[in-house]
Structure formats: C-alpha cells, structure tokens
Design an enzyme around this catalytic site. Structure first.
Site, short mmCIF file in Angstrom:
data_model
loop_
_atom_site.label_atom_id
_atom_site.label_comp_id
_atom_site.label_asym_id
_atom_site.label_seq_id
_atom_site.Cartn_x
_atom_site.Cartn_y
_atom_site.Cartn_z
CE LYS A 33 -2.24 -0.60 3.85
NZ LYS A 33 -1.46 -1.77 4.34
NE ARG B 66 -4.12 -1.10 10.01
CZ ARG B 66 -2.99 -0.60 9.49
NH1 ARG B 66 -2.98 0.56 8.89
NH2 ARG B 66 -1.90 -1.29 9.56
NE ARG C 293 7.71 -2.74 6.45
CZ ARG C 293 6.40 -2.56 6.40
NH1 ARG C 293 5.85 -2.05 5.31
NH2 ARG C 293 5.62 -2.89 7.40
NE ARG D 162 6.65 -0.41 10.27
CZ ARG D 162 5.51 -0.39 9.62
NH1 ARG D 162 5.44 0.15 8.43
NH2 ARG D 162 4.42 -0.89 10.16
NE ARG E 171 2.38 -4.73 11.49
CZ ARG E 171 3.46 -4.64 10.73
NH1 ARG E 171 4.58 -5.26 11.07
NH2 ARG E 171 3.42 -3.96 9.62
#
Ligand code: AMP
Length: 182
Positions: A13, A83, A117, A123, A134
């Site tokens: 996204k 969301r 990532r 992160r 998640r």
C-alpha cells in the site's frame, strides 16, 4: 480524486500509494506514517499510539480518528485508515471515496516482504511474532471492509503481487475513467 487503499501489512500500500500520488497529483496519507511521526515527536497522541503499535494492535478508534480526520479535505490517497468497520462508519459520514482499491497478496509473500523490510528499515513492529499478530488483526478487523465497500459499489480489486510498475498501471487503468467524471 479520493481513494482508499486496503491491503494486508506488507502488501505494498505504501509503495503504490506513493506511485499513485505522483501519477494523480494528490497527497498520499498513510495512517501508520502519521502515527510514527507523532510518536517520534513525542506528542501525547504519539506516545499513546506507540504502546499499541509496538504490539501490532490497532490504536483505539478515537485516537486514529482524531489524528486523521482533520486531514481529509481536498483530494487524497488514504492508506491504512479506516482499518475496521467502526472507523469506516466515521469516515463514510465525512467522505465519499471515488474508489476503494483492494490489493490482495498471499501470506508467504507478505512474510517474506515484511522480514526483508525489517532488515532494511528496522521498524519495531516488523518482528516475526508481531508480524503474525498484525496479519491476524488484518484478517479479523480490516478484511471486512472489502465487503463493506463492495456493497457500496466502489471496490476495485487488483493483485498486489508481481511487478510494482505493472500493479500501478493496472490500478490507474481502473480509476482513470473516474477522474473524468464531474
Ligand atoms: P502501518 O504502517 O499501516 O502498517 O501501521 C502501523 C501500525 O499503526 C498498525 O499496526 C497500528 O498499530 C497503527 N495504525 C495504523 N493505522 C491505524 C488505524 N487506522 N487504526 C488503528 N491503528 C492504526
């Protein structure tokens, strides 16, 4: 042009939001980026949100609605908000989306992308345990939005797997006709 991107964590996204923003000349508003900026700045809202983000939980609706709704004027590409159905109800009162773009990606590919990532960006919520959580939160709370917006007649579905440029082109070909509507 008012667009919403829906897809799982790691589904692209953010990447597609940036590319569509450049192509369409409207800002990309990513709820996760807004919350991370608030947290980095140490604002009360950011500190409150960080506790949930670290665990891969959604922050409370009131917090995210307070952070995002003031930004919903003009055109935009919204990424990551709403969301869940409660947030969608609040947003639907304020905004009519021209299209809601669902970018599905299968789970093994998501895990691969998110772990890659994690290595690059570091992160805090890109660890294997938090990623699993998640993905579950997405399936339980966010995926129902797909049906919600399908029923409203604004859903556009394009695979989020494969070549990044081809995905952008495919989305643009679906939504370009909308931008010529009055
Ligand atoms: P993202 O960058 O979109 O993966 O979002 C990172 C984290 O920010 C999520 O795991 C949530 O903790 C929080 N977050 C982002 N958007 C929302 C939202 N609309 N509602 C609740 N929490 C959110």
């Amino acid at each position: 042009m008012r667009l919403l991107l829906i897809g799982p964590p790691g589904g692209g996204k953010g990447t597609q939001g940036e590319r569509l923003s450049a192509a369409l000349g409207v800002p990309h508003i990513a709820s996760g980026d807004v919350l991370r900026a608030e947290a980095a700045a140490g604002t009360p809202l950011g500190r409150r949100a960080a506790r949930f983000m670290e665990r891969g939980e959604l922050v409370p609706d009131a917090v995210i609605i307070e952070a995002l709704t003031p930004r919903l004027s003009g055109g935009f590409i919204l990424d990551g908000f709403p969301r869940n159905l409660g947030q969608a109800e609040a947003v639907d009162k304020l905004v009519t989306f021209d299209a809601v773009i669902h970018l599905p990606v299968r789970e093994p590919e998501l895990m691969r992308r998110l772990l890659a990532r994690a290595a690059v960006e570091g992160r805090a919520d890109d660890t294997r345990t938090v990623i699993r959580h998640r993905l579950r939160v997405y399936a339980e709370q966010t995926a129902p939005l797909i049906e919600h917006y399908r029923r409203m007649g604004v859903l556009v579905e394009r695979s989020g797997e494969g070549d990044v440029e081809a995905i952008t082109a495919s989305v643009l070909s679906a939504i370009r006709p909308l931008s010529t509507r009055s």
